[in-house]
Design a protein around this motif. Structure first.
Motif, PDB file in Angstrom:
ATOM      1  N   SER A  58       0.821  -1.214   0.000  1.00  5.53           N
ATOM      2  CA  SER A  58       0.000   0.000   0.000  1.00  5.53           C
ATOM      3  C   SER A  58       0.854   1.262   0.000  1.00  5.53           C
ATOM      4  N   GLU A  59       2.142   1.124   0.252  1.00  7.98           N
ATOM      5  CA  GLU A  59       3.053   2.265   0.325  1.00  7.98           C
ATOM      6  C   GLU A  59       4.396   1.822  -0.246  1.00  7.98           C
ATOM      7  N   VAL A  60       4.967   2.632  -1.121  1.00  3.86           N
ATOM      8  CA  VAL A  60       6.229   2.266  -1.770  1.00  3.86           C
ATOM      9  C   VAL A  60       7.196   3.444  -1.690  1.00  3.86           C
ATOM     10  N   VAL A  61       8.397   3.173  -1.210  1.00  3.06           N
ATOM     11  CA  VAL A  61       9.439   4.195  -1.120  1.00  3.06           C
ATOM     12  C   VAL A  61      10.510   3.885  -2.156  1.00  3.06           C
ATOM     13  N   ILE A  62      10.913   4.903  -2.895  1.00  2.00           N
ATOM     14  CA  ILE A  62      12.002   4.795  -3.864  1.00  2.00           C
ATOM     15  C   ILE A  62      13.143   5.670  -3.370  1.00  2.00           C
ATOM     16  N   LYS A  63      14.311   5.069  -3.190  1.00  2.00           N
ATOM     17  CA  LYS A  63      15.474   5.821  -2.725  1.00  2.00           C
ATOM     18  C   LYS A  63      16.429   6.009  -3.884  1.00  2.00           C
ATOM     19  N   GLY A  64      17.015   7.196  -3.947  1.00  2.00           N
ATOM     20  CA  GLY A  64      17.958   7.501  -5.008  1.00  2.00           C
ATOM     21  C   GLY A  64      19.268   8.058  -4.503  1.00  2.00           C
ATOM     22  N   GLY A  65      19.635   7.718  -3.273  1.00  2.00           N
ATOM     23  CA  GLY A  65      20.902   8.214  -2.727  1.00  2.00           C
ATOM     24  C   GLY A  65      20.919   9.724  -2.653  1.00  2.00           C
ATOM     25  N   ASP A  66      22.006  10.323  -3.126  1.00  2.00           N
ATOM     26  CA  ASP A  66      22.117  11.783  -3.031  1.00  2.00           C
ATOM     27  C   ASP A  66      21.187  12.510  -3.998  1.00  2.00           C
ATOM     28  N   ALA A  67      20.482  11.750  -4.862  1.00  2.00           N
ATOM     29  CA  ALA A  67      19.496  12.370  -5.759  1.00  2.00           C
ATOM     30  C   ALA A  67      18.154  12.576  -5.060  1.00  2.00           C
ATOM     31  N   PHE A  82      18.410   6.040   6.522  1.00  2.00           N
ATOM     32  CA  PHE A  82      17.168   6.510   5.909  1.00  2.00           C
ATOM     33  C   PHE A  82      16.033   5.565   6.285  1.00  2.00           C
ATOM     34  N   ASN A  83      16.250   4.275   6.097  1.00  2.00           N
ATOM     35  CA  ASN A  83      15.206   3.283   6.396  1.00  2.00           C
ATOM     36  C   ASN A  83      14.750   3.373   7.845  1.00  2.00           C
ATOM     37  N   GLY A  84      15.711   3.453   8.763  1.00  2.00           N
ATOM     38  CA  GLY A  84      15.376   3.533  10.181  1.00  2.00           C
ATOM     39  C   GLY A  84      14.584   4.783  10.513  1.00  2.00           C
ATOM     40  N   GLY A  85      14.997   5.919   9.970  1.00  2.00           N
ATOM     41  CA  GLY A  85      14.281   7.173  10.214  1.00  2.00           C
ATOM     42  C   GLY A  85      12.877   7.137   9.648  1.00  2.00           C
ATOM     43  N   TYR A  86      12.759   6.638   8.420  1.00  2.00           N
ATOM     44  CA  TYR A  86      11.445   6.567   7.772  1.00  2.00           C
ATOM     45  C   TYR A  86      10.500   5.662   8.572  1.00  2.00           C
ATOM     46  N   LEU A  87      10.978   4.468   8.904  1.00  2.00           N
ATOM     47  CA  LEU A  87      10.124   3.519   9.623  1.00  2.00           C
ATOM     48  C   LEU A  87       9.769   4.010  11.028  1.00  2.00           C
ATOM     49  N   ALA A  88      10.738   4.624  11.711  1.00  2.00           N
ATOM     50  CA  ALA A  88      10.438   5.156  13.046  1.00  2.00           C
ATOM     51  C   ALA A  88       9.355   6.226  12.970  1.00  2.00           C
ATOM     52  N   ALA A  89       9.449   7.088  11.978  1.00  2.00           N
ATOM     53  CA  ALA A  89       8.440   8.139  11.821  1.00  2.00           C
ATOM     54  C   ALA A  89       7.070   7.541  11.510  1.00  2.00           C
ATOM     55  N   ARG A  90       7.026   6.547  10.655  1.00  2.00           N
ATOM     56  CA  ARG A  90       5.741   5.918  10.326  1.00  2.00           C
ATOM     57  C   ARG A  90       5.152   5.223  11.553  1.00  2.00           C
ATOM     58  N   LEU A  91       6.005   4.582  12.355  1.00  2.00           N
ATOM     59  CA  LEU A  91       5.519   3.914  13.566  1.00  2.00           C
ATOM     60  C   LEU A  91       5.004   4.916  14.600  1.00  2.00           C
ATOM     61  N   ARG A  92       5.515   6.151  14.545  1.00  2.00           N
ATOM     62  CA  ARG A  92       4.997   7.212  15.432  1.00  2.00           C
ATOM     63  C   ARG A  92       3.702   7.797  14.900  1.00  2.00           C
ATOM     64  N   GLY A  93       3.289   7.364  13.719  1.00  2.00           N
ATOM     65  CA  GLY A  93       2.044   7.850  13.151  1.00  2.00           C
ATOM     66  C   GLY A  93       2.198   9.006  12.184  1.00  2.00           C
ATOM     67  N   GLU A  94       3.422   9.354  11.829  1.00  2.00           N
ATOM     68  CA  GLU A  94       3.627  10.447  10.880  1.00  2.00           C
ATOM     69  C   GLU A  94       3.221  10.026   9.481  1.00  2.00           C
ATOM     70  N   ALA A  95       2.762  10.973   8.691  1.00  2.00           N
ATOM     71  CA  ALA A  95       2.350  10.721   7.308  1.00  2.00           C
ATOM     72  C   ALA A  95       3.564  10.321   6.467  1.00  2.00           C
ATOM     73  N   PRO A  96       3.344   9.570   5.381  1.00  2.00           N
ATOM     74  CA  PRO A  96       4.462   9.164   4.532  1.00  2.00           C
ATOM     75  C   PRO A  96       5.329  10.329   4.051  1.00  2.00           C
ATOM     76  N   ALA A  97       4.722  11.427   3.647  1.00  2.00           N
ATOM     77  CA  ALA A  97       5.504  12.576   3.162  1.00  2.00           C
ATOM     78  C   ALA A  97       6.389  13.135   4.273  1.00  2.00           C
ATOM     79  N   ASP A  98       5.894  13.162   5.506  1.00  2.00           N
ATOM     80  CA  ASP A  98       6.686  13.648   6.631  1.00  2.00           C
ATOM     81  C   ASP A  98       7.775  12.643   6.997  1.00  2.00           C
ATOM     82  N   ALA A  99       7.450  11.361   6.931  1.00  3.96           N
ATOM     83  CA  ALA A  99       8.434  10.321   7.222  1.00  3.96           C
ATOM     84  C   ALA A  99       9.566  10.360   6.205  1.00  3.96           C
ATOM     85  N   LEU A 100       9.255  10.738   4.986  1.00  4.43           N
ATOM     86  CA  LEU A 100      10.268  10.877   3.939  1.00  4.43           C
ATOM     87  C   LEU A 100      11.316  11.914   4.350  1.00  4.43           C
ATOM     88  N   LEU A 101      10.874  13.011   4.937  1.00  2.00           N
ATOM     89  CA  LEU A 101      11.797  14.056   5.391  1.00  2.00           C
ATOM     90  C   LEU A 101      12.661  13.566   6.543  1.00  2.00           C
TER      91      LEU A 101
END
Length: 105
Positions: free
Chosen positions: A21-30, A61-80
């Motif tokens: 239901s949610e897909v993250v694409i990582k591009g390194g420094d891009a 990045f993965n740890g930060g994103y997942l921690a934010a999502r587990l705290r209930g943050e929206a995907p766009a905010d977790a991306l940051l």
């Protein structure tokens, strides 16, 4: 981002059709992007910075994103959050950074 922005989004949408239901694409420094649960596409391009060592940046990045999502943050905010943590790791030498004594573990 997998070559071009359009290809990254197209890839995320193709992966989502397989079930996630949610897909993250990582591009390194891009940068990185997320296809959220509602089908919204959110991108983050980091500010240019001094990269010292990219080892571990993707994991951070993965740890930060997942921690934010587990705290209930929206995907766009977790991306940051993920981008901030990945950037912090890239500005550190090695996987763990300096210890209190100033040496690396």
């Amino acid at each position: 981002m997998i070559g071009t922005e359009e290809r990254g989004e197209a890839l995320a949408r193709a992966v989502a059709r397989l079930g996630p239901s949610e897909v993250v694409i990582k591009g390194g420094d891009a940068g990185a992007a997320v296809l959220d649960t509602q089908g919204g596409w959110h991108q983050h391009r980091p500010r240019p910075g001094a990269e010292i060592d990219p080892v571990g940046a993707g994991d951070a990045f993965n740890g930060g994103y997942l921690a934010a999502r587990l705290r209930g943050e929206a995907p766009a905010d977790a991306l940051l959050v993920g981008a901030a943590e990945g950037g912090r790791a890239a500005r550190t030498f090695g996987d763990v950074g300096p210890t209190k004594e100033g040496t690396h573990a």
